[in-house]
Design an enzyme around this catalytic site. Structure first.
Site, PDB file in Angstrom:
ATOM      1  N   GLU A 147       6.155  14.311 -42.197  1.00  0.00           N
ATOM      2  CA  GLU A 147       7.598  14.560 -42.277  1.00  0.00           C
ATOM      3  C   GLU A 147       8.140  15.116 -40.966  1.00  0.00           C
ATOM      4  OE1 GLU A 147       8.989  16.913 -45.589  1.00  0.00           O
ATOM      5  OE2 GLU A 147      11.064  16.262 -45.238  1.00  0.00           O
ATOM      6  N   GLU A 241      16.027  15.406 -52.557  1.00  0.00           N
ATOM      7  CA  GLU A 241      15.674  16.817 -52.429  1.00  0.00           C
ATOM      8  C   GLU A 241      16.941  17.655 -52.442  1.00  0.00           C
ATOM      9  OE1 GLU A 241      11.787  18.082 -49.993  1.00  0.00           O
ATOM     10  OE2 GLU A 241      13.431  17.433 -48.759  1.00  0.00           O
TER      11      GLU A 241
HETATM   12 MN    MN Z   1      12.210  16.817 -46.916  1.00  0.00          MN
END
Ligand code: MN
Length: 302
Positions: A147, A241
Site C-alpha cells: 500500500e 475504507e
Molecule cells: Mn488504505
C-alpha cells in the site's frame, strides 16, 4: 469484474465471534463481495470461526495490516526486522486458513510518522524480506499488496510511481501495488494519471474520502478515479475504507489518527458506499465507448 469490499472497522473494532458475525453478516446482507479484515494482532483472529462465518454468508475475505516499531522490516536492528518477517509470514498462514485472497497494507515499514527519510539499506532489506513473504504467500495462492500511503504513515513509498519501482525491486510474481484514494489525494499531483501510470501493476484498490467519511461528502474527484480504473482495465478488489471514533480498535484507530466522529451509523455508511461505488463503476465503463463513438456523419454531427 471487480469484487467490491468493505473494511471491517466500518462495523466493529474487534474480532470476537459476535463482532465477526456482525461484520460478516452485515457486509453480505448489503451485497458486498468481500470483507477486509485487519490483522495487526495475529492472536486476535480465530481462523476456524472466521472461515465458518464467511462460508455461511458466502462472503470472500482479504487481510490488511500495518507493521509497528517492534516489527519494522526497514529497521537496522536485525531482531526487529526478523520479528517483522515472522509476523508477515504468520499473517499469510492465518489468512490462508480462512481463504483470504490478498494480504495488503503498510507491510513495507512501520505505519507511523518517521522523523527521517528511509535509508537505501532499509528499503532493500524491506524488499528482500517481502520477497520471501511473497514466496510463502505464493504457496498459499495469496497475492501481496504494497500500500502506497502518505508521508505521515511511512517513509518508504508515498506515490504510485514509487510503489511500482518498489514492487520491481521485490521482483515477485504475486506482488502488486495497492493504491488508496485518501492517500493519493495527499501525495499525487494527479490521481487519475497515477492510476494510469500504475496500469497492470495495480493489484488492490482502497476507496476512501479526503476525510475518510461518507463517499461523495469530501473533495475527491471520484469520476476521474473510476474512469482511470476503467481505462487501465483494473479488475481487482475495490475496498471501501472509512473510519470514525464511533467504532474503535485501540491499536489501529490510534495508528490512523481517528479522533473525530464522522458517522455513527456504520450500516448506512456501508450501504451508501456500495451504491456509490457500483454507480460510478457502471458509468465509468461507458465513458470510452461514448468518446470513441462518433455520430453517423462523423465526429461533429449528432
Ligand atoms: Mn488504505
Amino acid at each position: 469484474m471487480n469484487k467490491i469490499g468493505v473494511h471491517a472497522l466500518s462495523w466493529v473494532g474487534g474480532w470476537s465471534e459476535a463482532e465477526a458475525r456482525t461484520a460478516i453478516e452485515g457486509s453480505a446482507r448489503l451485497g458486498y463481495d468481500i470483507i477486509e479484515i485487519p490483522m495487526l494482532d495475529t492472536a486476535a483472529i480465530d481462523t476456524a470461526m472466521t472461515r465458518r462465518l464467511l462460508e455461511e454468508n458466502g462472503l470472500g475475505a482479504t487481510v490488511s495490516l500495518g507493521l509497528d516499531p517492534t516489527n519494522d522490516i526497514t529497521s537496522p536492528n536485525p531482531d526487529i526486522a526478523r520479528r517483522g518477517e515472522e509476523h508477515l509470514k504468520t499473517v499469510v498462514t492465518l489468512s490462508n486458513e480462512f481463504g483470504a485472497t490478498h494480504v495488503c497494507g503498510v507491510i513495507h515499514s512501520a505505519m507511523k510518522k518517521y522523523m527521517q527519510p528511509a535509508t537505501e539499506a532499509g528499503i532493500h532489506q524491506s524488499a528482500d524480506i517481502l520477497g520471501r513473504v511473497c514466496e510463502h504467500a505464493e504457496g498459499c495462492g495469496i497475492q501481496i499488496g504494497i500500500e502506497v500511503v502518505n508521508r505521515y504513515e511511512t517513509n518508504v513509498i508515498n506515490t504510485a510511481v514509487q510503489g511500482v519501482a518498489f514492487c520491481k525491486i521485490i521482483g515477485a510474481k504475486n506482488v502488486k501495488v495497492h493504491l488508496d484514494t485518501y492517500h493519493m489525494n495527499i501525495e499525487e499531483a494527479d490521481a487519475g494519471h497515477a492510476i494510469q501510470e500504475t496500469g497492470e501493476d495495480l493489484g488492490y484498490f482502497h476507496i476512501g474520502e479526503s476525510h475518510r467519511g461518507y463517499m461523495g461528502s469530501g473533495s475527491i474527484d471520484f469520476d476521474r478515479i473510476f474512469r482511470s480504473l476503467a481505462r487501465v482495465g483494473y479488475d481487482g478488489p475495490i475496498v471501501f475504507e472509512s473510519f470514525s471514533s464511533e467504532v474503535v480498535n485501540a491499536q489501529l484507530s490510534s495508528m490512523l489518527g481517528i479522533w473525530r466522529n464522522l458517522w455513527s451509523d456504520g450500516e448506512d455508511l456501508c450501504r451508501h458506499a456500495l451504491q456509490f461505488t457500483k454507480a460510478h463503476l457502471h458509468a465509468a465503463q461507458k465513458v470510452d465507448g461514448l468518446v470513441k463513438r462518433p455520430g453517423v456523419g462523423g465526429v461533429f454531427s449528432g
